[in-house]
Design a protein around this motif. Structure first.
Motif, short mmCIF file in Angstrom:
data_model
loop_
_atom_site.label_atom_id
_atom_site.label_comp_id
_atom_site.label_asym_id
_atom_site.label_seq_id
_atom_site.Cartn_x
_atom_site.Cartn_y
_atom_site.Cartn_z
N ASP A 1 34.16 43.05 35.97
CA ASP A 1 33.72 43.24 37.35
C ASP A 1 32.50 44.16 37.30
O ASP A 1 32.62 45.37 37.14
CB ASP A 1 34.84 43.89 38.17
CG ASP A 1 34.50 43.98 39.64
OD1 ASP A 1 33.29 43.94 39.96
OD2 ASP A 1 35.43 44.09 40.45
N GLN B 1 32.17 28.71 36.85
CA GLN B 1 31.75 29.91 36.13
C GLN B 1 30.54 29.59 35.24
O GLN B 1 29.62 30.40 35.12
CB GLN B 1 32.89 30.46 35.25
CG GLN B 1 34.07 31.00 36.02
CD GLN B 1 33.72 32.18 36.90
OE1 GLN B 1 32.81 32.93 36.59
NE2 GLN B 1 34.43 32.34 38.00
N LYS C 1 40.13 35.74 37.00
CA LYS C 1 39.12 34.68 36.92
C LYS C 1 39.80 33.41 36.45
O LYS C 1 40.42 33.38 35.39
CB LYS C 1 38.01 35.10 35.95
CG LYS C 1 36.78 34.20 36.01
CD LYS C 1 35.66 34.73 35.13
CE LYS C 1 35.87 34.34 33.68
NZ LYS C 1 34.75 34.72 32.80
N CYS C 2 39.70 32.37 37.27
CA CYS C 2 40.23 31.05 36.92
C CYS C 2 41.70 31.11 36.48
O CYS C 2 42.09 30.51 35.48
CB CYS C 2 39.38 30.40 35.84
SG CYS C 2 37.67 30.21 36.33
N SER D 1 31.23 39.24 29.07
CA SER D 1 30.55 38.12 29.74
C SER D 1 29.05 38.36 29.63
O SER D 1 28.62 39.47 29.30
CB SER D 1 30.95 38.07 31.22
OG SER D 1 30.42 39.21 31.89
N CYS E 1 37.36 25.65 38.18
CA CYS E 1 36.92 27.04 38.29
C CYS E 1 36.05 27.40 37.09
O CYS E 1 34.99 28.02 37.22
CB CYS E 1 38.15 27.94 38.37
SG CYS E 1 37.76 29.68 38.41
#
Ligand code: ZN
Length: 314
Positions: A230, A45, A220-221, A259, A41
């Protein structure tokens, strides 16, 4: 001829293997339940991030207006940005192990130290200019920040900061800005009101810690991250923050979770500088959208924190 036969024989098998691999990989990515699938995962990403960067305009690099080398010895080569949260008198501190909860006595001791040592407390605008290389700052400079916007910042920190003519930045959670005017109760968690924010602007400047994304809701992951990751939620949230009247270019990531996409959308909405919770100093030329800070809590000795001997935080 031989090659053709070989391809004819093996191509379908190769395709089957490839399809199987893609399905297997997709299953791992979407169901990151163990270490192996979480690794898969994470790799996906990375691919997604790369694709995002390639398909979007790059954030502008900082063109450093370099400060003269001779003057730099008298000026700050790096600036610490202190991060505080919740303040409570020691006798009422029910969570002495919580790093986000600090005894007011220790806060006062730290401010006394900064005052005795002659520290200057730049505003965030000055810090931004410093990072861009547009201005220099005195060698003994320290930026003071508070996260979340608790009422106890006003009750306990404000008078001390005012006494020493210090400035501080508060990153408020917009949706928590208090409506009522109940009397302050130190044993209860309460947030600043709009009126209190207005009254304390001689010491505090107020910026964004999101309107309502200060919770972990982004999976996430196999891990949960701050909802701000998000980006669909983030866009709406930034609008709400502006509607509340906190229209600022400065931001602190809830839990420090950020991110590339988040930095991009913040920048697109006019945010020019953002803080993480990564431990370290701020230097000219740093990426303005992910500046370091230094956690301060009960028992933190500022004389040690501001002068790391091993250079590990430099
Ligand atoms: Zn926070």
């Amino acid at each position: 001829m031989k090659r053709k036969q070989f391809l004819k024989k093996w191509s379908p098998r190769l395709i089957v293997v490839l399809v199987f691999f893609v399905i297997f990989y997709a299953a791992l990515v979407t169901h990151p339940t163990n270490v192996f699938s979480q690794k898969a995962c994470t790799s996906w990403q990375l691919v997604k991030n790369k694709a995002f960067i390639l398909s979007h305009n790059q954030l502008p690099e900082i063109a450093l207006d370099t400060v003269q080398a001779e003057t730099i010895t008298e000026q700050a080569k790096q600036v610490p940005v202190l991060m505080y949260h919740y303040l409570v008198p020691k006798s009422l501190n029910k969570e002495p192990g919580n790093k986000s909860v600090m005894n007011t006595e220790d806060f006062e001791e730290g401010m006394d130290y900064l005052h005795r040592e002659g520290y200057y407390t730049p505003t965030l605008q000055e810090l931004e200019q410093y990072v861009k290389g547009e201005i220099s700052l005195p060698k003994k400079s320290v930026v003071i920040t508070f996260d979340d916007g608790y009422e106890n910042n006003l009750v306990y920190a404000y008078p001390i900061l005012k006494k020493y003519n210090f400035k501080a930045a508060v990153f408020v959670i917009g949706s928590k800005v208090n409506e009522s005017n109940e009397p302050f109760d130190p044993s209860r968690k309460s947030f600043l009101t709009k009126a209190q924010m207005e009254e304390s602007k001689d010491v505090f400047e107020f910026h964004s810690h999101t309107y309502n994304l200060h919770y972990k809701g982004f999976a996430k992951c196999g891990s949960e991250y701050a909802a701000g990751l998000d980006t669909k939620l983030l866009k709406q949230d930034m609008k709400q923050m502006k509607e509340l009247g906190i229209d600022t270019p400065y931001f602190a990531y809830p839990y420090g979770n950020k991110s590339t996409q988040m930095m991009y959308y913040l920048h697109e909405e006019g945010y020019r500088m953002a803080f993480s919770v990564r431990q370290g100093f701020v230097k000219p030329g740093d990426n303005l959208m992910k500046l370091n800070r230094l956690t301060v809590t009960t028992g933190t000795d500022l004389s040690v924190l501001l002068h790391p001997l091993d250079g590990s935080l430099e």
